[in-house]
Design a protein around this motif. Structure first.
Motif, PDB file in Angstrom:
ATOM      1  N   ARG A  91       0.976  -1.108  -0.071  1.00  0.00           N
ATOM      2  CA  ARG A  91      -0.069   0.113  -0.033  1.00  0.00           C
ATOM      3  C   ARG A  91       0.956   1.196   0.062  1.00  0.00           C
ATOM      4  O   ARG A  91       1.973   1.370   0.765  1.00  0.00           O
ATOM      5  N   GLU A  98      -6.895   4.051  -8.572  1.00  0.00           N
ATOM      6  CA  GLU A  98      -7.821   4.108  -7.533  1.00  0.00           C
ATOM      7  C   GLU A  98      -8.997   4.357  -8.285  1.00  0.00           C
ATOM      8  O   GLU A  98      -9.167   5.216  -9.256  1.00  0.00           O
ATOM      9  N   HIS A 137      -3.462   0.809  -4.156  1.00  0.00           N
ATOM     10  CA  HIS A 137      -4.160   1.783  -3.077  1.00  0.00           C
ATOM     11  C   HIS A 137      -4.966   0.861  -2.066  1.00  0.00           C
ATOM     12  O   HIS A 137      -5.538  -0.218  -2.660  1.00  0.00           O
ATOM     13  N   ARG A 138      -5.563   1.302  -1.067  1.00  0.00           N
ATOM     14  CA  ARG A 138      -6.161   0.641  -0.153  1.00  0.00           C
ATOM     15  C   ARG A 138      -7.452   0.071  -0.739  1.00  0.00           C
ATOM     16  O   ARG A 138      -7.599  -1.486  -0.573  1.00  0.00           O
ATOM     17  N   LEU A 185      -6.483  -3.118  -3.235  1.00  0.00           N
ATOM     18  CA  LEU A 185      -5.673  -4.164  -2.492  1.00  0.00           C
ATOM     19  C   LEU A 185      -6.064  -5.539  -2.696  1.00  0.00           C
ATOM     20  O   LEU A 185      -5.605  -6.508  -3.034  1.00  0.00           O
ATOM     21  N   PRO A 204      -7.172  -3.721   7.230  1.00  0.00           N
ATOM     22  CA  PRO A 204      -6.683  -3.113   6.221  1.00  0.00           C
ATOM     23  C   PRO A 204      -5.092  -2.822   6.397  1.00  0.00           C
ATOM     24  O   PRO A 204      -4.552  -2.531   7.279  1.00  0.00           O
TER      25      PRO A 204
END
Length: 305
Positions: free
Chosen positions: A154, A227, A258-259, A262, A280
């Motif tokens: 990340r 994203e 990006h979170r 992921l 996360p």
């Protein structure tokens, strides 16, 4: 009452025996004059280190060999002194540089030897080290030692979204994020990362840049990993296609994203996305996936904070 734990790490470095058949393996052991024992290279985690970095550093300090980590072997926890506990994580590893035969003896380590795998158990002084050897033998028999390595990262801490009025993809790292990116260098090096891929967002590429600059390696930018709210794909297929290309590399590869993306990125290699959703990754956190022929052989998670 919880007893304090000393966190440590080490690695069992292996190689095919020179002049032998591919199945004749040797492992690297060290002799410590203070204890008059033979053991697997290991040592205590230093401030700010994550344990894979500790393992590689200790191997180099104790043998003169720079190692590349492969699959994790096991963690051992035991009392090393009255009321004092130690937890040691071990990896299988291969040598990428250095010559153990040229190591100069000192007061800490006065002997370094490549020992045939079939004779290593007798050479080792402790049952705990023999447990490491047993874990290695299990990984060997299962074929996990030949696993490929994929790191999914990340991006590091970026400038706040609400304060950025320009192109979303151009939002840079904060000062904290730049420090996190620099801190990733030894961790990526511990796994011998050779290929670097990233979302096209600046904050993702900048997360990998310190390591890429050190190796003089390019970062492949891929809009399929962007994203969704910044123009990236809403559906899973483009992400899956991008990750399939990364998985295809034989040498270790890192992909920064990006979170929100992921879980999709990890699904491609068979990692349960719900686990990532439930807990996360923090900024600059990463998951290491060791995979072989479409099967996950081991998963690690490292949170640099």
């Amino acid at each position: 009452m919880n007893r304090p734990i000393r966190w440590s790490a080490g690695a069992l470095v292996w190689r095919p025996a020179p002049g032998g058949s591919p199945t004749d393996l040797q492992v690297l052991l060290v002799h410590r004059p203070r204890h008059d024992d033979w053991t697997v290279p290991k040592g205590t985690v230093e401030r700010g280190e994550v344990r894979p970095v500790t393992a590689v550093r200790e191997v180099e300090e104790e043998t003169g060999v720079t190692a590349r980590l492969g699959v994790p072997l096991l963690e051992l926890e035991y009392e090393y002194a009255p009321g004092r506990m130690k937890n040691v994580a071990y990896w299988a590893a291969t040598a990428v540089r250095g010559d153990a035969d040229a190591y100069e003896p000192n007061k800490e380590i006065d002997g370094v030897a490549w020992v045939p795998l079939t004779k290593a158990a007798k050479r080792l002084s402790y049952d705990s080290d023999r447990s490491v050897l047993d874990a290695f033998a299990e990984r060997l028999s299962s074929g996990a030692l030949d696993a490929r390595t994929l790191l999914v990262v990340r991006h590091a801490t970026a400038r706040p979204r609400q304060r950025w009025r320009k192109d979303p993809l151009a939002r840079p790292l904060s000062a904290e994020g730049k420090n996190e990116a620099r801190g990733l260098r030894p961790l990526l090096a511990a796994y011998g990362v050779h290929h670097l891929r990233s979302s096209a967002a600046l904050r993702c590429a900048a997360t990998l840049s310190p390591y890429a600059d050190t190796l003089h390696r390019p970062i492949v930018l891929d809009h399929r990993l962007d994203e969704p709210r910044e123009g990236g794909p809403e559906k899973k297929r483009p992400v899956a296609e991008a990750m399939a290309e990364a998985v295809d590399h034989k040498r270790p590869v890192v992909v920064c994203g990006h979170r929100p993306v992921l879980p999709r990125m990890l699904e491609v290699v068979g990692v349960d996305a719900s686990a990532v959703d439930a807990d996360p990754l923090p900024a600059a956190g990463l998951v290491v996936v060791h995979h072989r022929r479409g099967e996950v052989r081991a998963i690690e998670r490292h949170d640099p904070h």
